[in-house]
Design an enzyme around this catalytic site. Structure first.
Site, PDB file in Angstrom:
ATOM      1  N   ASN A 100    -100.828 -54.071 -63.128  1.00 14.31           N
ATOM      2  CA  ASN A 100     -99.474 -54.611 -63.208  1.00 14.31           C
ATOM      3  C   ASN A 100     -98.641 -53.738 -64.135  1.00 14.31           C
ATOM      4  O   ASN A 100     -98.770 -53.823 -65.362  1.00 14.31           O
ATOM      5  CB  ASN A 100     -99.505 -56.051 -63.725  1.00 14.31           C
ATOM      6  CG  ASN A 100     -98.123 -56.659 -63.855  1.00 14.31           C
ATOM      7  OD1 ASN A 100     -97.133 -56.099 -63.370  1.00 14.31           O
ATOM      8  ND2 ASN A 100     -98.033 -57.801 -64.520  1.00 14.31           N
ATOM      9  N   ASP A 158    -102.178 -62.218 -69.364  1.00 12.88           N
ATOM     10  CA  ASP A 158    -102.811 -63.470 -68.940  1.00 12.88           C
ATOM     11  C   ASP A 158    -102.315 -63.930 -67.577  1.00 12.88           C
ATOM     12  O   ASP A 158    -103.074 -64.495 -66.796  1.00 12.88           O
ATOM     13  CB  ASP A 158    -102.539 -64.553 -69.987  1.00 12.88           C
ATOM     14  CG  ASP A 158    -103.147 -64.207 -71.341  1.00 12.88           C
ATOM     15  OD1 ASP A 158    -104.124 -63.437 -71.366  1.00 12.88           O
ATOM     16  OD2 ASP A 158    -102.627 -64.687 -72.364  1.00 12.88           O
ATOM     17  N   THR A 182     -99.598 -61.076 -75.184  1.00 10.38           N
ATOM     18  CA  THR A 182    -100.483 -61.717 -76.150  1.00 10.38           C
ATOM     19  C   THR A 182    -101.957 -61.473 -75.853  1.00 10.38           C
ATOM     20  O   THR A 182    -102.768 -61.419 -76.763  1.00 10.38           O
ATOM     21  CB  THR A 182    -100.226 -63.232 -76.177  1.00 10.38           C
ATOM     22  OG1 THR A 182    -100.403 -63.770 -74.854  1.00 10.38           O
ATOM     23  CG2 THR A 182     -98.810 -63.527 -76.638  1.00 10.38           C
ATOM     24  N   ARG A 190     -85.672 -61.716 -68.895  1.00  9.79           N
ATOM     25  CA  ARG A 190     -86.755 -60.785 -68.628  1.00  9.79           C
ATOM     26  C   ARG A 190     -86.394 -59.353 -69.002  1.00  9.79           C
ATOM     27  O   ARG A 190     -87.274 -58.535 -69.277  1.00  9.79           O
ATOM     28  CB  ARG A 190     -87.162 -60.850 -67.156  1.00  9.79           C
ATOM     29  CG  ARG A 190     -88.122 -61.992 -66.841  1.00  9.79           C
ATOM     30  CD  ARG A 190     -88.779 -61.824 -65.489  1.00  9.79           C
ATOM     31  NE  ARG A 190     -89.898 -62.736 -65.328  1.00  9.79           N
ATOM     32  CZ  ARG A 190     -91.140 -62.451 -65.695  1.00  9.79           C
ATOM     33  NH1 ARG A 190     -91.410 -61.283 -66.214  1.00  9.79           N
ATOM     34  NH2 ARG A 190     -92.109 -63.317 -65.528  1.00  9.79           N
ATOM     35  N   ASP A 222    -100.486 -70.911 -67.886  1.00  9.35           N
ATOM     36  CA  ASP A 222    -100.870 -69.493 -68.009  1.00  9.35           C
ATOM     37  C   ASP A 222     -99.671 -68.576 -67.851  1.00  9.35           C
ATOM     38  O   ASP A 222     -99.739 -67.526 -67.199  1.00  9.35           O
ATOM     39  CB  ASP A 222    -101.951 -69.120 -66.991  1.00  9.35           C
ATOM     40  CG  ASP A 222    -103.352 -69.455 -67.473  1.00  9.35           C
ATOM     41  OD1 ASP A 222    -103.492 -69.740 -68.680  1.00  9.35           O
ATOM     42  OD2 ASP A 222    -104.292 -69.439 -66.666  1.00  9.35           O
ATOM     43  N   GLU A 245     -96.928 -69.217 -66.207  1.00 10.76           N
ATOM     44  CA  GLU A 245     -96.133 -69.545 -65.028  1.00 10.76           C
ATOM     45  C   GLU A 245     -95.578 -70.959 -65.155  1.00 10.76           C
ATOM     46  O   GLU A 245     -96.268 -71.874 -65.625  1.00 10.76           O
ATOM     47  CB  GLU A 245     -96.979 -69.419 -63.767  1.00 10.76           C
ATOM     48  CG  GLU A 245     -96.218 -69.692 -62.486  1.00 10.76           C
ATOM     49  CD  GLU A 245     -97.077 -69.537 -61.254  1.00 10.76           C
ATOM     50  OE1 GLU A 245     -96.636 -69.956 -60.165  1.00 10.76           O
ATOM     51  OE2 GLU A 245     -98.190 -69.017 -61.383  1.00 10.76           O
TER      52      GLU A 245
END
Length: 637
Positions: free
Chosen positions: A211, A272, A315, A396, A578, A580
């Protein structure tokens, strides 16, 4: 004589000193002949690779290009091709093709519905075709075979993993060059060690999802700098897929275009959220293969393929809890060595949507199942953290700083939410979230939970549980599947939460004053203080709980309780699953014991307790990294 009883004992020269080298039953030992105190023991399970060479250099310091751009000084005398290929040459050499600027990779990541799988995108494929290199030394591995047949090598070079700093749980790759003037002895040792390495159950063909947009957006650079040379050293095939959008990993894994049986594991390089996409897709794919209803599954099956994570997020909570550190090299080493263990995964169900009873699926006696919304491995949070996740989506463009900005805004807002939580507790009092036992390597609790789950029994029997209703106004409600410790929060939500015991810790933070909220934040960032020490925080250990918003019971004039109807205008938060955002608020959460297998070696205990070092008490040294007081003196850098 079989290999188990065969003993190899010879004298080798290491760094101009004579050493006695001994190997038997998977244990390699070398000690200085002049001093028996200079002794090093390495099990075969820690060895990454064994190579031969005419020179004692196999770490790239002799053949690699220096960072200042100047050409390296050629060795004297010049080494034949066997030295470069047999010893794997430079660890920074480009063997695994990552075509970040190529239209091939981008097309594979975005064509159609995003479920295409790259073909011939492996470090074992044709490098000349993928990287455009015409160097003669990359045309094949025939140099290595030629060197073996000619018998012109005197160095046996062993690369192995070592725990260089137990306090920070960091592993590094070390190497030792054993010299012997007789090539026959070197070849004997090489054949024996290589044979034992092949007997190790290690991944040799992996899919790696990268990613490039998560965290600090440096996942690709981290992969090329750290992961690529280590995978190349261990001769692991890596099929890299660079993702271009959210949920693309889920779409690829659940597509029929990928045959999971052809791979030894699935690995992701990200945060994560990237890891959550991976195991959500893998569990869904397993349900699809078994014909299980995806909306209302009767049970969640366990996938047969392990997964791994290379931390490159904001994190990296999951990586920190799995390995005790967010160090990227440590995670890669654990993946290469191939050892894996079970990780609990909790399922989130929509409490307001229940499957109807169907006669063809068991008749009237079948228990209706709610709708499956999501799976999570770290934490599910409502209230403060849920508001941060929902609000940060608008920023973002700020990168990881958006969480700090949204967190500051929500901290000043100090909103509370009415809720009712039904939690099932052990009436025997055996499940104490503050028992002081940490989850370390060879954890007794996790091992017992796996045995009980395999035998159909459970250490958390429903007959020994009782429902407890907790009502009130809360700043935050969190279900911690793991301790959720990280560099920002060394103790996490619940430091004694285990990875594979089939239980989760429910953390309830009551709505209180701004001063207490500040105490909460300071406690979460402390290396020694725990949330359970705060008077407005409650922690329950359970297998499942039900959450309902807006139902606040108030006493009536007759001494009873009145439950007002849920107001449509009542303020509600969102769930942070998580990373989302989940819009459904009324949910049921259930933990699944060791649902997925994860590449990890376990956190080594820093003390010797009465149970053989397998339990770590509350007064143990914190697992959080402390770079200023590091015990490795810079060796782990």
């Amino acid at each position: 004589m079989d290999k188990e009883h065969e003993v190899l004992l010879n004298a080798f020269v290491i760094a101009k000193k004579r050493y006695r080298v001994f190997y038997n039953a998977g244990i390699l030992v070398w000690e200085d002949e002049s001093s028996k105190q200079a002794k090093i023991t390495v099990p075969i399970t820690d060895v990454l690779s064994v190579v031969v060479s005419k020179l004692p250099h196999a770490n790239g310091t002799r053949w690699g290009v220096k960072r200042n751009g100047k050409p390296p000084t050629p060795p004297s005398p010049p080494a034949p091709p066997i030295a470069r290929n047999a010893a794997h040459g430079s660890l920074d050499s480009d063997r695994i093709p990552v075509l970040s600027s190529s239209t091939t990779t981008n097309t594979l990541a975005t064509t159609g519905n995003g479920s295409s799988i790259p073909h011939n995108h492996s470090n074992r494929g044709s490098l000349n075709e993928l990287s455009g290199s015409n160097d003669g030394h990359r045309e094949g591995n025939d140099f290595f075979d030629e060197g073996i047949q000619s018998g012109c090598f005197n160095y046996l070079i062993i690369h192995y993993a070592a725990l260089v700093c137990p306090k920070t749980h960091r592993w590094r790759v070390k190497s030792v060059a054993l010299h012997n003037s007789e090539p026959r002895i070197v070849e004997l040792w090489y054949n024996r060690l290589s044979s034992d390495l092949r007997d190790q159950n290690r991944p040799k063909n992996l899919i790696l999802f990268l990613n490039p947009y998560g965290g600090k957006k440096n996942a690709l650079a981290l992969y090329e700098r750290f992961a690529k040379p280590l995978f190349r050293l261990a001769e692991v095939d890596i099929n890299v897929i660079i993702t271009q959008r959210a949920q693309q990993i889920y779409d690829i894994v659940t597509s029929k275009g990928i045959v999971l049986e052809n791979y030894d594991g699935l690995v992701c390089c990200g945060g994560d959220g990237t890891f959550a996409e991976l195991f959500n897709g893998l569990v869904t794919r397993t349900m699809m293969d078994l014909g299980i209803d995806l909306q209302h599954p009767a049970y969640l099956p366990k996938p047969n393929i392990p997964i791994g994570i290379i931390p490159a997020g904001s994190t990296d909570t999951v990586a920190c809890c799995l390995n005790g550190t967010t160090d990227i090299k440590t995670s890669i080493i654990h993946i290469i060595l191939g050892q894996h263990s079970g990780l609990d995964v909790s399922a989130v169900y929509d409490a307001s949507v229940v499957a109807s009873r169907r006669p063809d699926r068991g008749g009237d006696g079948e228990e209706p199942r709610p709708k499956l919304l999501k799976l999570f491995a770290s934490a599910l949070s409502y209230g403060y953290l849920g508001d941060i996740a929902y609000d940060s989506e608008k920023y973002r463009w700020m990168g990881p700083k958006r969480y700090e900005y949204s967190g500051f805004k929500k901290f000043l807002a100090n909103r509370g939410y009415n809720a009712e939580i039904v939690v099932h507790l052990d009436r025997r009092g055996k499940q104490d979230p503050n028992d002081g036992v940490r989850c370390v390597d060879k954890c007794n609790r996790c091992r017992k939970a796996l045995i009980d789950a395999g035998g159909g029994a459970s250490s958390y029997d429903e007959a020994d549980t009782e429902p407890v209703v907790v009502r009130g106004k809360f700043l935050m409600v969190s279900g911690a599947n793991i301790s959720c410790s990280c560099e920002r929060s060394p103790q996490g939500f619940s430091p004694f939460c285990h990875l594979g015991d089939g239980l989760l810790d429910l953390v309830l933070v009551r709505h209180t004053s701004m001063f207490n909220n500040l105490r909460l934040l300071l406690t979460m960032s402390s290396k020694s203080k725990k949330l359970s020490e705060l008077p407005f925080v409650e922690i329950y250990r359970t297998k499942e709980f039900r959450f309902t918003t807006g139902q606040q019971h108030v006493p009536d004039a007759n001494g009873g309780e009145v439950t007002p109807a849920i107001s449509s205008s009542e303020r509600r938060s969102k769930w942070n699953c998580d990373g989302e955002v989940l819009l459904e608020t009324n949910i049921v959460v259930e933990s699944n014991c060791q649902l997925v297998q994860v590449f990890r070696r376990g956190i080594q205990s820093t003390t010797n307790s009465g149970s053989g070092g397998m339990e770590q008490r509350a007064n143990d040294v914190s697992a959080a990294p402390d770079h200023k007081a590091s015990c490795c003196f810079g060796l782990c850098k």
